[in-house]
Design a protein around this motif. Structure first.
Motif, PDB file in Angstrom:
ATOM      1  N   LEU A 102      76.142  71.037  26.696  1.00 44.40           N
ATOM      2  CA  LEU A 102      76.330  71.723  27.856  1.00 44.40           C
ATOM      3  C   LEU A 102      77.576  72.191  27.885  1.00 44.40           C
ATOM      4  N   LYS A 103      78.077  71.328  28.316  1.00 47.40           N
ATOM      5  CA  LYS A 103      79.675  70.954  29.023  1.00 47.40           C
ATOM      6  C   LYS A 103      80.571  72.654  28.041  1.00 47.40           C
ATOM      7  N   SER A 104      80.483  72.243  26.511  1.00 48.47           N
ATOM      8  CA  SER A 104      80.912  73.382  26.686  1.00 48.47           C
ATOM      9  C   SER A 104      80.785  75.000  26.985  1.00 48.47           C
ATOM     10  N   ASP A 105      79.220  75.189  26.883  1.00 48.42           N
ATOM     11  CA  ASP A 105      78.975  76.086  26.891  1.00 48.42           C
ATOM     12  C   ASP A 105      78.964  76.552  28.649  1.00 48.42           C
ATOM     13  N   LEU A 106      79.516  76.164  29.737  1.00 51.51           N
ATOM     14  CA  LEU A 106      79.915  76.091  30.584  1.00 51.51           C
ATOM     15  C   LEU A 106      81.713  76.457  31.084  1.00 51.51           C
ATOM     16  N   LYS A 107      81.946  75.666  30.072  1.00 47.31           N
ATOM     17  CA  LYS A 107      83.711  75.642  29.919  1.00 47.31           C
ATOM     18  C   LYS A 107      83.336  77.536  28.955  1.00 47.31           C
ATOM     19  N   GLY A 108      83.703  77.850  28.919  1.00 46.04           N
ATOM     20  CA  GLY A 108      83.084  79.580  27.844  1.00 46.04           C
ATOM     21  C   GLY A 108      82.762  80.058  29.197  1.00 46.04           C
ATOM     22  N   ARG A 109      82.030  79.962  29.239  1.00 47.00           N
ATOM     23  CA  ARG A 109      81.537  80.679  30.583  1.00 47.00           C
ATOM     24  C   ARG A 109      82.490  80.730  32.033  1.00 47.00           C
ATOM     25  N   ASN A 110      83.482  79.624  32.239  1.00 45.59           N
ATOM     26  CA  ASN A 110      84.645  79.722  33.374  1.00 45.59           C
ATOM     27  C   ASN A 110      85.415  80.740  32.524  1.00 45.59           C
ATOM     28  N   LEU A 111      85.760  80.768  31.473  1.00 39.86           N
ATOM     29  CA  LEU A 111      86.887  81.493  30.136  1.00 39.86           C
ATOM     30  C   LEU A 111      86.545  83.315  31.027  1.00 39.86           C
ATOM     31  N   GLN A 112      85.119  83.047  30.450  1.00 39.07           N
ATOM     32  CA  GLN A 112      85.017  85.022  30.696  1.00 39.07           C
ATOM     33  C   GLN A 112      85.087  85.004  31.428  1.00 39.07           C
ATOM     34  N   ARG A 113      84.667  84.181  32.643  1.00 37.24           N
ATOM     35  CA  ARG A 113      84.813  84.450  34.505  1.00 37.24           C
ATOM     36  C   ARG A 113      86.234  84.871  34.434  1.00 37.24           C
ATOM     37  N   LYS A 114      87.276  84.376  34.380  1.00 33.00           N
ATOM     38  CA  LYS A 114      88.796  84.274  33.947  1.00 33.00           C
ATOM     39  C   LYS A 114      89.188  85.218  33.747  1.00 33.00           C
ATOM     40  N   GLN A 115      88.979  85.532  32.595  1.00 28.90           N
ATOM     41  CA  GLN A 115      89.115  86.876  31.643  1.00 28.90           C
ATOM     42  C   GLN A 115      88.517  88.835  32.411  1.00 28.90           C
TER      43      GLN A 115
END
Length: 918
Positions: free
Chosen positions: A73-86
């Motif tokens: 779940l933490k890795s998924d949240l981190k990926g979503r934040n990266l997607q938003r910044k991108q």
């Protein structure tokens, strides 16, 4: 519908909100989740509760899986934040352009509002407000009249439009009062169809608040009337006499009115509670009757006590009545004996009433339930209008699916449980003394009747039939166990009440045993108990093949019945043994006997009964007869009569072994009591033998000439004749055995007396004394020959040898001592001179032979009436060696030159040629 677990550990079921994994499988569909809990468990909801989510969804998830899920779940949240910044990074120019445009529009709108001379909305609004105020001042009266007219027209239209709705309360009340229930329901549905559609709501919103309140009050009045109508319908279902058609119509009406609860289930609950109420009413009435009976008994006891007090005072009633009134007689409740039979009658009536409640109400209740759940009520509840909504039908079907026929069966099983508890407690309280009365068996028959009624088609669920059969088996088992206990207790009771009255030959069915009434009373007890047991077993044996549990219970009952039957016989044998031991002990304590009669026994109450046996020896003989009767007749009779009760569960070998064990038990007991009896008689015989040998007035050292059998010998035989007569009349099958034992004891007594008195009274035996004694012993052997055993014959030979030895010694001493010459006698003159010649054993035996040849046959003829009884029976053992052979036997060990003579003369003995008399 399912959703994926955010921890990626499985799928979450949408209905039950449970985690579905490969190992757990699908959850139960019966579990329901309310909306509040659902809001807290759905992770994309605003009210999401993570603790509740983990405790419910992942209650069975291991800690390792939870840690892995949290890491994912933490890795998924981190990926979503990266997607938003991108995303922001890739479209930054678009974001800047949008922001510039929005700011430009906002600045233009502010300039328009701030310019008073421009086309701003503020200036326009102020102008319009001024115009409106002037128009209102000019046309205000017109507007008021127009508004009033609109109100009047609106009210008039509403009254016209909802005229039917306003009249509904009175119309529905009128229809209900006339019994036109279908019309009332139809009018109610019409009111709902008028008030609920959207166009009616729009019209209500357009009217004034007062009109809205009127409509609400009308609809509330309608709902109030229909609520009272629903209550009336529910109340009508509580009528115990309601017929099936009326019930069906009532349920249909309630279903059309869309009640909050299921009317069918309400009816079933009402009927179930009514049945329970009837059972409790039976209990209350029974307790009231018992209490009334106890009160009447207590009042009667007080009345009897008063009457006894009046009689004890010895004063006329008129004088003592007033004193008794003021001084009430106190009676202890514990001392009052309540009538057990009447109380048992009430208990039997109580069980009968309980059973009647089940028989009359359970079948009707179950048939109604079957009709309900088979779809009959569901079909009748459907509206006949073909345009009915299918969604409503689905809702109706869903309502019926919440209950099942198995739930009704559960109701009936609970009712049977209540019935079982009441019946078992009442059945166990039946009085032991009334066990042969029909109260307990009638109660079992009532339960059996209920079982048969339940087994009819559509009368009760199968589980209820099984439960009721279990009740029948349990109370039958209790009854049989109490019958077995009663048989054993009665056996002990009757054994303490021996009357010693002999039974007539017809009453004992011409049995050779002169028994008392004790075995017949024991037989009556066993027959009464076993016949009741047989009836009870037959009543439940048919159900044994239908159920393994029932079969096991029946087998257990049969084993207990068999053991109780055998134990009753063993107990009876033990009591007979105790009676014999007590008699033997009491007789052995007596010092003075008069013909076997003890003065102490005259004080026993049973001895005072007319026709009872008082003599202790005859009582011992009666005990022997009772034992022999049980061994030879009663045991086999009763065992063969009742063995079929338990025979099916046992083999033939085991069957025969039981009877053999009983016979062996009574045989061993008979030997013990026979020993007591023969011991008591042996004392008499020893006294008679002592009188015959030592106290008959003869001096064996100077005996007169042998002239025949002395009176003392006949008196000794009379003792055996008395025993013969006693045994022949009391226990004829034991005659040979008892006389054989007593005769053997007589010979042993002779032998012991000779040995004991060899140095005193029997130290000297002359030739005449020897001939007299040997002649009488030969006479005894001849008369008692049918009862002589091999041991008695051997003892007799030993006795004759001892007497011969004493005679030879005494004669030799007399020859050697001249001062002790004896008088010559006939028969001795040719062989013995005065003091010059000695006498040998062969000479004495020759003299005895001569006396026997001359006197034995005449003496047998002379005393044939005295000894006739001894020729009536056939001996148990073969006739031993004849008397003349005995001479050679007891003399065989001595060196004698005349052995051939005795052997040649033995064939001519009159004993061998004597015919047997009857």
């Amino acid at each position: 519908m399912e959703c994926i677990d955010p921890l990626k550990l499985g799928i979450i079921d949408n209905k039950t909100l449970r985690l579905i994994t490969e190992s757990s499988g699908s959850p139960s569909k019966a579990e329901k989740v309310d909306n509040t809990l659902r809001e807290k468990l759905i992770y994309f909801s605003d009210h999401f509760d993570p603790k509740l989510f983990l405790s419910r969804i992942h209650q069975d998830t291991s800690a390792a899986d939870l840690e892995a899920g949290a890491l994912g779940l933490k890795s998924d949240l981190k990926g979503r934040n990266l997607q938003r910044k991108q995303l922001v990074k890739d479209n930054f120019d678009c974001f800047v352009s949008c922001k510039t445009t929005i700011d430009d529009i906002e600045s233009k709108l502010k300039r328009i509002e701030e310019d008073p001379e421009g086309s701003g909305t503020t200036h326009l609004f102020n102008c319009m407000k001024s115009v409106t105020s002037r128009a209102n001042l000019a046309f205000e009266p017109l507007f008021e009249r127009q508004a009033q007219a609109e109100k009047i027209r609106s009210v008039q239209g509403m009254l016209q439009r909802f005229r039917t709705l306003f009249n509904l309360p009175s119309i529905i009340r009128s229809s209900i009062s006339k019994g036109e229930y279908d019309l009332a329901v139809r009018e109610y549905k019409k009111a709902k169809s008028i008030a609920l559609p959207s166009h009616a709501l729009d019209n209500i919103k357009k009217t004034s608040c007062f009109q809205v309140n009127i409509l609400k009050r009308v609809l509330e009045e309608v709902e109030k009337v229909m609520l009272e109508f629903k209550g009336t319908l529910y109340k009508s279902m509580e009528d115990p006499k309601i017929d099936f058609t009326s019930l069906e119509n009532t349920v249909r009406l309630l279903l059309e009115l869309e009640p909050e609860s299921d009317p069918v289930w309400h009816y079933l609950n009402v009927q179930n509670h009514r049945i329970h109420g009837l059972l409790e009413k039976c209990t209350y009435d029974h307790e009231a009757r018992v209490e009334s009976l106890r009160h009447e008994t207590h009042e009667k006891a007080i009345s009897d006590a008063k009457w006894q007090q009046i009689q004890q005072n010895g004063v006329p009633y008129s004088d003592t009545a007033s004193s008794v009134e003021y001084n009430e007689v106190q009676v202890d409740l514990q001392s009052v004996e309540f009538p057990g039979e009447e109380i048992d009658t009430l208990k039997g009536r109580y069980i009968k009433r309980l059973t009647a409640v089940l028989v009359h109400h359970i079948p009707v209740f179950w048939k109604t339930a079957i009709s309900i759940f088979s779809g009959k009520f569901a079909k009748s509840s459907q509206v006949t209008d073909t345009s009915a909504n299918k969604a409503e039908e689905k809702v109706t079907e869903a309502r019926y699916s919440t209950h099942s026929l198995e739930e009704v069966a559960g109701m009936i099983r609970k009712t049977i449980s209540v019935y079982e508890a009441k019946v078992n407690s009442t059945f166990c309280d039946f009085d032991e003394s009334c066990i042969l009365r029909p109260f307990m068996s009638d109660a079992i028959n009532e339960v059996s009747t209920a079982c048969k009624a339940f087994e009819a088609k559509e009368s009760a669920p199968h589980s209820a039939v099984v439960a009721l059969r279990k009740v029948q088996a349990e109370i039958t088992k209790i009854y049989i166990q109490r019958l077995c206990s009663w048989m054993r207790a009665s056996t002990e009771g009757i054994s303490k009440e021996e009357t010693w009255i002999p039974v007539s030959i017809l009453e004992r069915n011409r049995s050779p045993y002169a028994i008392s009434y004790l075995p017949l009373t024991f037989r009556s007890v066993i027959v009464s108990g076993m016949e009741q047991i047989n009836l009870m077993i037959l009543s439940v044996k048919g159900e044994a093949a239908k159920s393994e549990d029932m079969f096991a219970q029946i087998e257990e009952i049969l084993i207990s019945v068999r053991l109780a039957f055998l134990n009753c016989f063993l107990d009876f044998a033990a009591h007979l043994e105790q009676i014999g031991a007590d008699l033997s002990q009491s007789t052995s304590r007596q010092e003075n006997w008069k013909n076997g009669y003890s003065d102490d026994h005259q004080e026993e109450p049973s001895a005072n009964a007319y026709g009872s046996v008082v003599d202790p020896h005859r009582r011992l003989l009666m005990v022997l007869s009772n034992i022999g009767y049980c061994k030879d007749e009663l045991a086999s009779e009763l065992y063969n009569k009742f063995k079929y009760i338990w025979l099916q569960s046992r083999g033939k070998d085991e069957d025969s072994s039981d009877l053999q064990d009983l016979v062996m038990s009574f045989s061993g007991l008979g030997e013990k009591v026979l020993e007591h009896y023969t011991f008591a008689k042996a004392n008499l015989i020893r006294t008679a033998a002592t009188n015959y040998l030592l106290d008959s007035g003869i001096q064996w050292g100077s005996a007169p000439q042998v002239k025949g059998i002395r009176d003392a010998a006949v008196e000794l035989l009379h003792t055996l004749v008395a025993v013969h007569a006693e045994v022949f009349a009391g226990a004829k099958p034991l005659l040979d055995k008892i006389l054989g034992v007593l005769i053997e004891g007589l010979i042993d007594t002779f032998l012991s007396l000779v040995e004991e008195n060899r140095s005193t009274d029997l130290r000297s035996i002359d030739a005449n004394g020897f001939c007299q004694l040997m002649f009488e012993l030969e006479y005894f052997e001849t008369v008692l020959n049918p009862y002589f055993t091999s041991d008695a014959t051997a003892s007799l030979k030993s006795l004759q040898g001892t007497v011969l030895e004493i005679a030879i010694e005494s004669i030799s001493e007399a020859v050697e001592t001249p001062g002790h010459n004896r008088r010559p006698t006939r028969g001795s003159e040719d062989t013995v001179s005065d003091d010059k010649q000695s006498v040998s054993a062969d000479d004495l035996l020759a003299l005895t032979k001569q006396c026997s040849n001359e006197l034995l046959q005449p003496e047998l003829e002379r005393t044939r009436l005295n000894t006739a009884c001894f020729a009536e029976s056939t001996p148990l053992e073969p006739t031993p060696a004849l008397p003349k052979a005995s001479y050679s036997s007891f003399r065989g060990s001595m060196d004698s030159p005349s052995r051939n003579y005795r052997g040649s003369q033995s064939s001519g003995s009159p004993i061998h040629s004597r015919p047997r008399r009857r």
